[in-house]
Enzyme design. Structure first.
Site, PDB file in Angstrom:
ATOM      1  N   CYS A   1      -8.885  10.330 -10.025  1.00  0.00           N
ATOM      2  CA  CYS A   1      -9.729   9.208 -10.347  1.00  0.00           C
ATOM      3  C   CYS A   1     -10.605   9.015  -9.025  1.00  0.00           C
ATOM      4  O   CYS A   1     -10.234   8.951  -8.052  1.00  0.00           O
ATOM      5  CB  CYS A   1      -8.691   7.981 -10.476  1.00  0.00           C
TER       6      CYS A   1
ATOM      7  N   TYR B   1      -7.838   7.906   2.647  1.00  0.00           N
ATOM      8  CA  TYR B   1      -7.690   6.918   3.419  1.00  0.00           C
ATOM      9  C   TYR B   1      -6.303   6.451   3.206  1.00  0.00           C
ATOM     10  O   TYR B   1      -5.692   6.225   4.388  1.00  0.00           O
ATOM     11  CB  TYR B   1      -8.715   6.085   3.001  1.00  0.00           C
TER      12      TYR B   1
ATOM     13  N   ASN C   1       3.866  -0.927  -6.972  1.00  0.00           N
ATOM     14  CA  ASN C   1       2.476  -0.428  -6.244  1.00  0.00           C
ATOM     15  C   ASN C   1       1.347  -0.245  -7.465  1.00  0.00           C
ATOM     16  O   ASN C   1       1.828   0.778  -8.377  1.00  0.00           O
ATOM     17  CB  ASN C   1       2.602   0.788  -5.717  1.00  0.00           C
ATOM     18  N   GLY C   2       0.351  -0.997  -7.370  1.00  0.00           N
ATOM     19  CA  GLY C   2      -0.745  -0.623  -8.458  1.00  0.00           C
ATOM     20  C   GLY C   2      -1.324  -1.904  -8.958  1.00  0.00           C
ATOM     21  O   GLY C   2      -1.335  -3.203  -8.333  1.00  0.00           O
TER      22      GLY C   2
ATOM     23  N   CYS D   1     -14.667   4.903  -8.090  1.00  0.00           N
ATOM     24  CA  CYS D   1     -15.105   4.076  -7.203  1.00  0.00           C
ATOM     25  C   CYS D   1     -16.412   4.984  -6.592  1.00  0.00           C
ATOM     26  O   CYS D   1     -17.436   4.191  -5.852  1.00  0.00           O
ATOM     27  CB  CYS D   1     -14.267   3.931  -5.795  1.00  0.00           C
TER      28      CYS D   1
ATOM     29  N   ASP E   1     -14.070   7.654   7.716  1.00  0.00           N
ATOM     30  CA  ASP E   1     -13.709   8.050   6.308  1.00  0.00           C
ATOM     31  C   ASP E   1     -14.297   7.498   5.352  1.00  0.00           C
ATOM     32  O   ASP E   1     -13.956   7.776   4.232  1.00  0.00           O
ATOM     33  CB  ASP E   1     -12.112   8.012   6.609  1.00  0.00           C
TER      34      ASP E   1
ATOM     35  N   GLY F   1       0.964  -1.746   3.504  1.00  0.00           N
ATOM     36  CA  GLY F   1       0.904  -3.014   3.363  1.00  0.00           C
ATOM     37  C   GLY F   1       1.458  -3.774   4.342  1.00  0.00           C
ATOM     38  O   GLY F   1       2.589  -3.491   4.855  1.00  0.00           O
TER      39      GLY F   1
ATOM     40  N   CYS G   1     -13.094  -0.993  -7.676  1.00  0.00           N
ATOM     41  CA  CYS G   1     -11.797  -0.500  -8.012  1.00  0.00           C
ATOM     42  C   CYS G   1     -11.019  -1.457  -8.950  1.00  0.00           C
ATOM     43  O   CYS G   1     -10.972  -2.524  -8.391  1.00  0.00           O
ATOM     44  CB  CYS G   1     -10.877   0.359  -6.886  1.00  0.00           C
TER      45      CYS G   1
ATOM     46  N   CYS H   1       0.296  -1.035  -1.827  1.00  0.00           N
ATOM     47  CA  CYS H   1       1.739  -1.520  -1.582  1.00  0.00           C
ATOM     48  C   CYS H   1       2.319  -0.218  -1.389  1.00  0.00           C
ATOM     49  O   CYS H   1       1.927   0.885  -1.752  1.00  0.00           O
ATOM     50  CB  CYS H   1       2.154  -2.055  -2.533  1.00  0.00           C
TER      51      CYS H   1
END
Length: 468
Positions: free
Chosen positions: A445, A252, A111-112, A448, A356, A37, A392, A11
């Site tokens: 982080c 990305y 967002n999250g 993934c 990517d 988004g 994720c 988002c």
């Protein structure tokens, strides 16, 4: 198929305080953040102690006309573009979300993904809260209303201390106050800007650029900023944790013209491509991306290797969000409507494709097959990030391991499945080194890729957490 084979953007959020054309500025801010988004968008404007909201399903330019924006008077506004990670894609879940309590109104855009949303929701429901949506943004605002009896600032601090996971919030009050919040780990970007003396908040700097605002700084992990008519206040957490910004923003999600944490996304992607050329050299006639994924890593690979860069696939920029469904005999239409090859450039050539990422592998396999049918002699693929082997839980849509093809196949098996002559991913060490960050293990982080999750969660139920 072509859409579901790519990582989905999470988002984007935007906010501005004290500007006479707040709704219009927010509209353009969301336009710049559209890549984050494409399912829904919304704008909320504070107007004489109330908040007016206009939101809808679709792209920003499809939802708003100038007449719509004229009907949103007020000098402070927030906006949101949404892709749902686990919450449903319905108008009820479009943001900003608004709530009214004791003659005070609040709007929130997020967002999250909160990994403890299910726990907080159950706790709040036991105390009488009634939820209207399946978004964790609503959980956060209910929690704040429970805590606001401590006072506005103390209630905000207490609320943030209870939230676990990835979150960047912008919040608007009926009085026109604008609040920005970043989670203690700093997973998602949120920056502060200024336009003719008026403060703005945005997920990425590209939104500031479009409205010709000055970049001030990134919010610090765990920081709360409160912007009102008296200026700006910053509240920092009492305890700090090791930052863990999502490195996939560089690979990305973010626009290449954005700068995040002091590093330009375009330059980071080129650096990944250069490192990839050193780690996985191969002889070929040219290097190519499939637009637009891999464009900038491909430039870096070409520069480092000395192999020419070519655009052998041409993207149709006028593809709408939907089109007449093809017949069974045209089942590859979804791919061909978006990209078309330069046939003369491909036939008889050895090609290096730069991507990517590979998530589910379906589209990559179709594309490689198409190059073979066009007469390519050899097709090599280089990926400018490590293999995605772990789901994720912090706001990206691959929340189960079964969705990730690299989690179920070895590199050799994946090479054969995709129909390639060779396949190589950028190493984790190379990805971190290419960024030029001191002690990168303490900055990003990369769960993934390596399964090391910086915020604990219960994997048996986190997949079903409410998400934005």
């Amino acid at each position: 198929m072509i859409e579901h084979d790519r990582p989905r953007d999470e988002c984007g959020v935007f906010g501005i305080h004290g500007h006479p054309e707040a709704a219009k500025i927010t509209y353009f801010g969301l336009y710049a953040l559209q890549h984050r988004g494409q399912e829904s968008a919304g704008i909320a404007v504070a107007n004489d102690k109330r908040i007016d909201v206009h939101k809808g399903m679709g792209l920003v330019h499809e939802i708003y006309t100038m007449e719509d924006l004229e009907k949103l008077p007020g000098t402070s506004a927030i906006g949101h573009v949404r892709y749902s990670t686990t919450g449903g894609s319905v108008l009820a879940n479009a943001q900003p979300f608004t709530a009214r309590h004791k003659n005070k109104t609040y709007a929130v855009a997020h967002n999250g993904n909160l990994v403890n949303a299910h726990i907080l929701k159950e706790e709040l429901e036991e105390m009488g809260s009634i939820f209207q949506t399946t978004m964790d943004s609503e959980v956060a605002i209910h929690l704040f209303i429970r805590n606001v009896q401590r006072g506005f600032v103390d209630g905000m601090v207490e609320t943030v201390s209870r939230l676990k996971g990835a979150f960047s919030f912008v919040i608007l009050t009926g009085k026109g106050e604008l609040i920005g919040i970043k989670d203690p780990n700093g997973f998602r970007p949120l920056c502060l800007g200024r336009l003719n003396g008026h403060y703005l908040l945005a997920s990425e700097t590209c939104a500031l650029d479009l409205v010709q605002a000055e970049f001030v700084r990134e919010l610090e992990p765990g920081e709360i900023v409160i912007i009102d008519d008296s200026g700006i206040r910053s509240i920092m957490p009492e305890t700090r944790v090791t930052p863990s910004m999502c490195i996939f923003e560089y690979i990305y999600f973010a626009r290449p013209d954005s700068t995040i944490a002091g590093r330009n996304v375009y330059q980071m992607r080129k650096a990944h491509g250069k490192r990839l050329a050193r780690e996985a050299p191969v002889e070929a006639d040219f290097v190519m991306p499939f637009p637009d994924s891999g464009n900038y890593a491909a430039l870096g690979y070409s520069e480092e290797s000395g192999i020419p860069f070519e655009m052998a696939m041409i993207r149709n920029h006028y593809v709408g969000r939907s089109f007449i469904q093809p017949t069974q005999s045209m089942r590859d239409f979804a791919v061909r409507i978006k990209l078309n090859p330069v046939k003369e450039q491909i036939k008889g050539k050895d090609i290096i494709i730069i991507e990517d990422s590979i998530i589910r592998g379906t589209t990559a396999r179709t594309r490689v097959k198409a190059l073979r049918e066009l007469g390519a002699k050899k097709v090599h693929m280089r990926i400018s990030c490590p293999p995605h082997r772990f789901p994720c839980y912090y706001g990206i849509d691959f929340s189960t391991k079964g969705e990730l093809i690299a989690a179920t196949k070895t590199i050799d098996e994946l090479r054969d499945y995709l129909g390639l002559d060779s396949l190589h991913y950028l190493s984790i060490e190379g990805m971190l080194a290419a960024g030029g960050v001191e002690n990168p293990e303490r900055h990003f982080c990369k769960a993934c890729f390596d399964g090391k999750y910086p915020v604990p969660f219960d994997p048996s139920i986190s997949k079903n957490c409410l998400g934005d």
